[in-house]
Design a protein around this motif. Sequence first.
Motif, short mmCIF file in Angstrom:
data_model
loop_
_atom_site.label_atom_id
_atom_site.label_comp_id
_atom_site.label_asym_id
_atom_site.label_seq_id
_atom_site.Cartn_x
_atom_site.Cartn_y
_atom_site.Cartn_z
N ILE A 1 48.26 34.25 20.79
CA ILE A 1 48.67 34.49 22.18
C ILE A 1 47.42 34.66 23.07
O ILE A 1 47.33 34.08 24.15
CB ILE A 1 49.59 35.72 22.25
CG1 ILE A 1 50.98 35.33 21.73
CG2 ILE A 1 49.69 36.27 23.67
CD1 ILE A 1 51.93 36.47 21.54
N VAL B 1 45.88 31.23 23.57
CA VAL B 1 46.63 30.39 24.53
C VAL B 1 46.28 30.81 25.96
O VAL B 1 46.04 29.97 26.84
CB VAL B 1 48.16 30.54 24.30
CG1 VAL B 1 48.96 29.94 25.45
CG2 VAL B 1 48.56 29.87 23.00
N GLY C 1 53.36 40.18 18.48
CA GLY C 1 53.84 39.26 19.54
C GLY C 1 53.66 39.95 20.88
O GLY C 1 52.76 39.60 21.66
N LEU C 2 54.46 40.97 21.10
CA LEU C 2 54.34 41.71 22.36
C LEU C 2 53.00 42.46 22.40
O LEU C 2 52.42 42.64 23.47
CB LEU C 2 55.51 42.68 22.48
CG LEU C 2 55.85 43.14 23.90
CD1 LEU C 2 55.95 41.98 24.87
CD2 LEU C 2 57.14 43.93 23.93
N ILE D 1 50.52 40.16 23.76
CA ILE D 1 50.68 40.02 25.23
C ILE D 1 50.13 41.26 25.94
O ILE D 1 49.42 41.15 26.94
CB ILE D 1 52.17 39.81 25.59
CG1 ILE D 1 52.65 38.56 24.89
CG2 ILE D 1 52.38 39.81 27.10
CD1 ILE D 1 53.50 37.62 25.59
N PHE E 1 54.03 31.20 30.70
CA PHE E 1 55.00 32.23 30.32
C PHE E 1 56.17 31.65 29.51
O PHE E 1 56.81 32.38 28.77
CB PHE E 1 55.48 33.00 31.57
CG PHE E 1 54.46 34.01 32.01
CD1 PHE E 1 54.32 35.21 31.36
CD2 PHE E 1 53.59 33.74 33.06
CE1 PHE E 1 53.35 36.13 31.73
CE2 PHE E 1 52.61 34.66 33.45
CZ PHE E 1 52.49 35.86 32.77
N ILE F 1 55.70 29.44 27.16
CA ILE F 1 55.15 29.47 25.79
C ILE F 1 55.28 30.89 25.22
O ILE F 1 55.78 31.10 24.11
CB ILE F 1 53.67 29.02 25.77
CG1 ILE F 1 53.57 27.55 26.19
CG2 ILE F 1 53.04 29.23 24.39
CD1 ILE F 1 52.14 27.06 26.42
N PHE F 2 54.86 31.87 26.01
CA PHE F 2 54.94 33.27 25.56
C PHE F 2 56.40 33.66 25.28
O PHE F 2 56.70 34.33 24.28
CB PHE F 2 54.36 34.22 26.62
CG PHE F 2 52.86 34.19 26.71
CD1 PHE F 2 52.09 33.62 25.71
CD2 PHE F 2 52.20 34.76 27.80
CE1 PHE F 2 50.70 33.60 25.79
CE2 PHE F 2 50.81 34.75 27.89
CZ PHE F 2 50.06 34.17 26.88
N ILE G 1 57.64 32.21 21.98
CA ILE G 1 57.07 32.94 20.82
C ILE G 1 57.81 34.27 20.63
O ILE G 1 58.23 34.62 19.53
CB ILE G 1 55.56 33.20 21.03
CG1 ILE G 1 54.77 31.88 21.05
CG2 ILE G 1 55.00 34.12 19.93
CD1 ILE G 1 53.30 32.04 21.42
N LEU G 2 57.99 35.02 21.73
CA LEU G 2 58.63 36.34 21.63
C LEU G 2 60.09 36.22 21.19
O LEU G 2 60.58 37.03 20.39
CB LEU G 2 58.55 37.08 22.97
CG LEU G 2 57.16 37.52 23.42
CD1 LEU G 2 57.24 38.29 24.73
CD2 LEU G 2 56.46 38.37 22.37
#
Lengths: 552, 81
Positions: free
Chosen positions: A10, A13, A332-333, A336, B19, B21-22, B25-26
Amino acid sequence: MKLSMIDYGIIAVYFVFVLGIGFLLKRRVKSSGDFLMSGKSIPLWITSLAFISANLGAQEVIGMAASGAKYGIMTAHFYWVGAIPAMIFLGVFMMPFYYGSRARSVPEYLKLRFDEKTRSFNALSFAAMTVFSSGVSLYALAILLQSLLGWSFEVSVWLSGGIVLAYILTGGLTSAIYNEVLQFFLIVLGIAPLVFAGLHQVGGWSGIEQQLPAVMTHTWQNMGSAADNPMGVNMFQMVMGLGFVLSFGYWCTDFLVVQRAMVAHNMSAAQRTPIVAAVPKMLIPFIVILPGLIALVLTKTDGSFALPLKPDGRMDFDMTLPVMLSHYYPTGLLGIGLTALMASFMSGMAGNVTAFNAVWTYDIYQTHFKKNAPDKHYLWVGRMATLFGILLSVATAYLARSFNNIMDLLQLVFGFVNAPLFATFLLGMFWRRTTGHGAFWGLLSGTVMAAITQGITIAEGKGGWMLSTPVHEFSSAMAQAFAIAIVAWTSCFVITILISLATKAKPADELRGLVYSLTEKPKETGVAWYLRPAPLAGAVLAAVIALNFVLR
Amino acid sequence: MNLMQKYLDDLRFIIGALFMIFALILMVLGITEPVVPGKLNLNLYTGLFMGLFSGGMLFFSIRDQLKAEESSKKKDVSVAL
């Protein structure tokens, strides 16, 4: 904190997009104006979000969560008192002069309104301050990555500096602004789930009110006396020191933020930029301050949650946000959330570097070194200033690592220079009799008075270096900072008036478009209210008053 | 300038793409996560919200680019006539 491959993916990216934006915008950069001022072509929604994002740096995201845990919801004063009124004032009253005068920077406005020495004083102090702030951002990011992920200081500093350099060098200010908007959404969407999960666990705002003392959940009720609240400031210090002097001094005169409004595509958009930006700005406390309050409740109610302790045994509030991220966020989060933190550091750094390269190129190099060179030359100087600015930031980060006290001292000195600045602009824009000599000596006297006030008073062991027995002890360092700002502003205001009255003012013809009484007001008939700066400002002001009232 | 280049020039398209893509994934992580009673599935909820946000960004960007393309075609036709 342990990151998985998905989290690293992430982050990767995000970096690809950040660099891609710079690469895509490369072909748009053909002149120094494109590189340093975005060709004055950016739409309103982008300038507005960039306006607040340039300020949504590390201090805001990590520091405000820490302040939320330390001072409670009173921290929101930094937004609702210490930002929104000044942003509205900038949009309604000051942008017409910045934008209408066709100045390319805030120091250049000072040249047009006053004289060369006032501009140079402001340009030099601002250039030094931006590089210093950018270096501090870099240092803080490296320390955070070191403590959270075990990354080496060198890798963090050079990698972050290199990425910011790459996207500014290719796409210039437009690239920095586009990335700031991207970073704004990332910060909001990356940290909002934390607040949602935290509130869900502690039982919402009413759960916070039940667990914490009333002083932590009210903004105004305990402001009668400095001794009654954790900030140690009273209502006068808050309103006059933060709400007027420091806030207006920063939001209305700091080129870093004003630059975002100056690149709007027309005057109306430039005026509405800070006013529209005020809408998300008044809601940001719910994302950055609430985690601090939630963390406090969790330390009482959740046995699996604890804030780390400092060597002296006190809670390390600066770790509030990182600890909450690792407590709540799954793989994942977490990637982010961490990307959002890194974005906030890089956004602050890029904002400083783009302001530095414009001031260096236009206000220092073009003015003092090479006046009439072809535009291509200034484009090259702008690019070199970017490289130079990043290298200086890296050097500052290393300096901060070695000599922490030097950084505190520098921050203090820059605070002295900044505090009186708003008095100079206020008089310059609204009193045509103000002269260049008055402005210059007023600024200088304000700076000296700030240093003297700090030297003869003391708070939390800071200051008082001029006397063996300080004349006054403040209840907190924050109260002392607010008092220094008030003294600096007042002395600059008074000295500027006195010297202006004793010196010759510029003729009216030279002041058109630079002073309120000599500038034609734009007519706005037949335009919807929300497209006009004044009514829009009224609506935003009403909303912020309502917020203060609800959480009083 | 081709249509793809115009999309890439639009910040809404870039934000929407990142976002999206994010969000994907989430959402994948959220769906495959074991259900724990009383615990929020943060990946899934955030992914859904990000998906909505990025979908909106992409929708408005694509709609405006197509509109601009259509009006420029109409202009070309009227010039040719």
